[in-house]
Design a protein around this motif. Structure first.
Motif, short mmCIF file in Angstrom:
data_model
loop_
_atom_site.label_atom_id
_atom_site.label_comp_id
_atom_site.label_asym_id
_atom_site.label_seq_id
_atom_site.Cartn_x
_atom_site.Cartn_y
_atom_site.Cartn_z
N PHE A 80 0.91 -1.10 -0.08
CA PHE A 80 0.04 0.18 0.10
C PHE A 80 0.95 1.42 -0.10
CE2 PHE A 80 -2.63 -3.24 1.70
CZ PHE A 80 -3.63 -3.23 1.30
N GLY A 81 0.40 2.36 -0.62
CA GLY A 81 1.04 3.70 -0.50
C GLY A 81 1.24 4.12 0.84
N ALA A 82 1.61 5.47 1.29
CA ALA A 82 1.82 5.93 2.55
C ALA A 82 0.83 6.88 2.79
CB ALA A 82 3.36 6.36 2.85
N PHE A 83 -0.02 7.62 1.72
CA PHE A 83 -0.80 8.66 1.91
C PHE A 83 -1.90 8.29 2.98
CE2 PHE A 83 0.83 9.12 -2.65
CZ PHE A 83 1.51 10.39 -2.39
N THR A 84 -2.66 9.31 3.24
CA THR A 84 -3.81 8.89 4.27
C THR A 84 -4.82 7.98 3.92
OG1 THR A 84 -3.33 11.24 4.98
CG2 THR A 84 -5.39 10.28 5.87
N GLU A 85 -5.06 8.23 2.66
CA GLU A 85 -6.35 7.27 2.33
C GLU A 85 -5.84 5.95 2.00
OE1 GLU A 85 -6.02 8.13 -2.54
OE2 GLU A 85 -7.34 9.19 -1.65
N ASP A 86 -4.52 5.82 1.88
CA ASP A 86 -3.82 4.30 1.74
C ASP A 86 -3.70 3.74 3.07
OD1 ASP A 86 -3.29 4.42 -1.00
OD2 ASP A 86 -1.31 5.77 -0.73
N LEU A 87 -3.60 4.45 3.96
CA LEU A 87 -3.67 4.09 5.35
C LEU A 87 -4.97 3.57 6.06
CD1 LEU A 87 -1.43 6.77 7.46
CD2 LEU A 87 -0.73 4.80 6.09
N TYR A 88 -6.11 4.06 5.49
CA TYR A 88 -7.51 3.70 5.71
C TYR A 88 -7.87 2.59 4.95
CZ TYR A 88 -8.25 7.43 8.95
OH TYR A 88 -8.76 8.55 9.83
N GLN A 89 -7.13 2.28 3.86
CA GLN A 89 -7.08 1.16 2.89
C GLN A 89 -6.66 -0.28 3.71
OE1 GLN A 89 -5.97 1.63 -1.27
NE2 GLN A 89 -7.34 3.31 -1.50
N ILE A 90 -5.54 0.00 4.44
CA ILE A 90 -4.93 -1.04 4.93
C ILE A 90 -5.81 -1.30 6.11
CG2 ILE A 90 -2.99 -1.54 6.59
CD1 ILE A 90 -1.42 0.50 5.14
N ALA A 91 -6.32 -0.48 6.71
CA ALA A 91 -7.36 -0.72 7.91
C ALA A 91 -8.54 -1.64 7.62
CB ALA A 91 -7.76 0.25 8.82
N GLY B 203 12.01 5.39 12.08
CA GLY B 203 11.73 6.49 11.92
C GLY B 203 10.53 7.11 12.58
N VAL B 204 9.84 7.78 11.93
CA VAL B 204 8.55 8.57 12.22
C VAL B 204 7.57 8.12 11.43
CG1 VAL B 204 9.78 10.68 13.34
CG2 VAL B 204 8.88 10.75 10.95
N TYR B 205 7.79 7.16 10.19
CA TYR B 205 6.78 6.82 9.43
C TYR B 205 5.86 5.89 10.01
CZ TYR B 205 10.87 8.22 6.52
OH TYR B 205 12.12 9.04 5.92
N TRP B 206 5.95 5.39 10.97
CA TRP B 206 4.87 4.34 11.53
C TRP B 206 3.89 5.18 12.26
CZ3 TRP B 206 4.23 5.12 16.92
CH2 TRP B 206 5.30 5.74 17.56
N LYS B 207 4.18 6.52 12.62
CA LYS B 207 3.20 7.21 13.68
C LYS B 207 1.76 7.45 13.17
CE LYS B 207 6.37 9.71 16.45
NZ LYS B 207 6.77 10.85 17.46
N GLN B 208 1.50 7.74 11.93
CA GLN B 208 0.23 7.91 11.23
C GLN B 208 -0.23 6.84 11.12
OE1 GLN B 208 -1.36 11.05 11.15
NE2 GLN B 208 0.67 11.92 12.11
N LEU B 209 0.33 5.79 10.66
CA LEU B 209 -0.52 4.56 10.35
C LEU B 209 -0.67 3.83 11.90
CD1 LEU B 209 -1.04 1.91 8.66
CD2 LEU B 209 1.39 1.14 8.91
N TYR B 210 0.01 4.03 12.65
CA TYR B 210 -0.29 3.50 14.21
C TYR B 210 -1.81 4.24 14.61
CZ TYR B 210 -0.02 2.83 19.06
OH TYR B 210 -0.28 2.66 20.52
N LEU B 211 -1.62 5.39 14.47
CA LEU B 211 -2.69 6.24 14.78
C LEU B 211 -4.10 5.67 14.05
CD1 LEU B 211 -1.18 9.73 15.16
CD2 LEU B 211 -1.99 8.32 16.96
N VAL B 212 -4.01 5.43 12.85
CA VAL B 212 -5.26 4.96 12.30
C VAL B 212 -5.53 3.78 12.75
CG1 VAL B 212 -5.84 4.51 9.79
CG2 VAL B 212 -4.68 6.60 10.10
N VAL C 70 -4.90 2.02 15.59
CA VAL C 70 -5.57 2.26 16.79
C VAL C 70 -7.01 2.88 16.65
CG1 VAL C 70 -5.50 3.37 19.01
CG2 VAL C 70 -3.49 2.38 17.92
N GLU C 71 -7.22 3.87 15.81
CA GLU C 71 -8.55 4.47 15.70
C GLU C 71 -9.52 3.56 15.18
OE1 GLU C 71 -10.62 7.47 12.44
OE2 GLU C 71 -8.51 8.02 13.14
N GLN C 72 -9.22 2.62 14.21
CA GLN C 72 -9.81 1.74 13.79
C GLN C 72 -10.22 0.35 14.78
OE1 GLN C 72 -12.06 1.98 10.90
NE2 GLN C 72 -11.02 4.21 10.96
N GLY C 73 -9.56 0.60 15.98
CA GLY C 73 -10.03 -0.85 16.88
C GLY C 73 -8.98 -1.67 16.81
N PHE C 74 -7.85 -1.56 16.16
CA PHE C 74 -6.69 -2.79 16.17
C PHE C 74 -5.99 -2.49 17.45
CE2 PHE C 74 -7.90 -2.22 11.79
CZ PHE C 74 -8.33 -3.52 11.48
#
Length: 455
Positions: free
Chosen positions: A51-62, A79-88, A90-94
């Motif tokens: 998957f890509g690293a854009f925000t919509e890609d993160l929600y596609q992963i979830a 690095g810091v690349y995990w932070k936004q994916l982590y937040l998404v 956790v927000e989705q209940g994982f």
């Protein structure tokens, strides 16, 4: 999104035949521009996808993980690349485990993003991965601000050095006769120079009575070659220094707001101390980089104890430790786990029942570790039992050895105070020294008895 074939998993993933603990686990290999996600075989037609690293890609992963009935996810802390994916996630209940990359990299075989993701998934499904410490939202916000404040102070010190260089190039030796160029006397003289003053005797009026250097020495240090280009550089660096100091003040205001919010979470909240109460407390000497608000009052309300009573720890140090560790130290089972996380204890390696190595791990120190080490280093000449402990360790193993050993002591005291709400109970220096002497005499007598028995 790119679908990947999993035909060439190779022997790398077949080496693990342990029972599955987390059947609905997924593994993610994190990168700057793409994330590779692996789920258990059979959960989907293709169990590894990119998957890509854009925000919509993160929600596609979830969304894909939900379709695969995944409940827990492990990912590398890259690095810091995990932070936004982590937040998404956790927000989705994982349930998300952030894993140290060094815990999953030492595996033989050809390295690819697909195999890395599948390996993380396999390890996580077998329950072999532990999540790193992650702060809560309030601590994360405070951490960002405190780290930014520290970087601002580091930047301001660079401009002071550049001012010193500009003065040196004009043969103005002011920074050689006063300890702090940006102290009261130094700043007044620099401002006078920038205001056009050039006569050395006219600078004497700006000398503070506390300056130890004689006035005549300071006068001589201000006789030089006033070159225009270096005066320009002096002015530019001074203005940049002043600008950063203004930003530090603005940052202090933001930090104080977050401390107020954390203090408000307690039942007591913040209660302003009366001047008489402040005078009764033993206050530690504040330097010019100390936050411009009552750090001690906020920390005491947040922790329930006064951690600034610990020798060597001042307001700035305690604020850094709070921003890195948070208020809930029960996330570490005991103080030994806490000091191990801080890397302030030996990494004992035992094989065949013998200790083969006990050196401290060589890895980059975190901000909390640096804070404890800085506090320990400040105890070298202190007249208390921790200072005596530092000097004894220094005589045994050198300065670095003493700093780590004393920092470990400070970390244990801090842990017990904050977690169990215990007040600081310092030992009497004389009693501590007598106790150490008695223990040493007992040890020598025991060794003597062994030598006599062997003779």
């Amino acid at each position: 999104m790119k679908q990947l074939s999993n035909e060439s998993t190779g022997k790398r993933l077949n080496v693990l035949t342990m029972p599955v603990v987390n059947p609905d686990a997924a593994g993610i290999d994190v990168a700057a521009t793409m994330h590779t996600v692996a789920v258990r075989p059979g959960a989907d037609q293709v169990n590894v996808r990119e998957f890509g690293a854009f925000t919509e890609d993160l929600y596609q992963i979830a969304s894909w993980l939900k379709d695969c009935q995944v409940t827990t996810v492990a990912m590398e802390s890259t690095g810091v690349y995990w932070k936004q994916l982590y937040l998404v996630l956790v927000e989705q209940g994982f349930e998300v485990a952030l894993v140290n990359a060094s815990h999953v990299k030492n595996v033989s075989g050809k390295k690819t993003d697909m195999e890395d993701a599948m390996w993380i998934q396999k390890l996580h499904s077998c329950g072999l991965l532990r999540s790193s410490f992650l702060p809560d939202d309030a601590t994360e916000s405070l951490r960002s601000l405190v780290r930014h404040r520290k970087r601002l102070l580091e930047d301001s010190s660079k401009y002071v050095l550049r001012m010193q260089k500009a003065l040196e190039l004009m043969n103005i030796k002011l920074h050689g006769v006063i300890s702090d160029l940006m102290g009261k006397t130094g700043k007044a003289i620099v401002q006078a120079i920038l205001g056009g003053e050039r006569k050395a005797e006219n600078f004497v009026q700006y000398i503070d009575p506390r300056i130890k250097a004689p006035a005549e020495t300071i006068r001589k240090s201000l006789v030089g070659n006033w070159r225009a280009e270096h005066l320009f550089l002096l002015e530019e660096n001074y203005k940049l220094y002043e600008f950063i100091q203004q930003r530090v003040g603005r940052c202090d205001q933001e930090i104080e707001q977050y401390l107020q919010q954390q203090a408000a979470m307690s039942n007591e909240g913040i209660v302003e101390q009366e001047p008489e109460e402040i005078e009764k407390k033993k206050t530690k000497k504040k330097d010019k980089n100390h936050p411009a608000f009552n750090v001690r009052g906020y920390l005491e309300k947040i922790h329930g104890v006064d951690v600034l009573e610990i020798y060597g720890i001042n307001g700035g140090t305690a604020l850094e430790i709070l921003a890195e560790t948070g208020t809930d130290l029960s996330k570490w089972e005991d103080e030994s786990k806490f000091v191990r996380w801080l890397n302030l204890c030996p990494n004992n390696k035992i094989t065949g029942g013998k200790l083969i190595s006990s050196t401290v791990l060589k890895k980059k120190a975190g901000a909390a570790t640096k804070a404890f080490r800085a506090a320990a280093n400040g105890l070298q000449r202190s007249d208390n039992w921790l200072g005596d402990y530092f000097r004894r360790k220094k005589a045994k193993g050198g300065n670095k050895y003493a700093i780590i050993a004393t920092a470990r002591k400070l970390a244990i005291i801090y842990y017990k105070m904050v977690r169990y709400k215990q007040s600081f109970k310092p030992l009497d220096v004389q009693e501590y020294q007598e106790k150490y002497k008695a223990a040493k005499i007992a040890m020598l007598e025991k060794q003597l008895a062994k030598l006599k028995a062997a003779a």
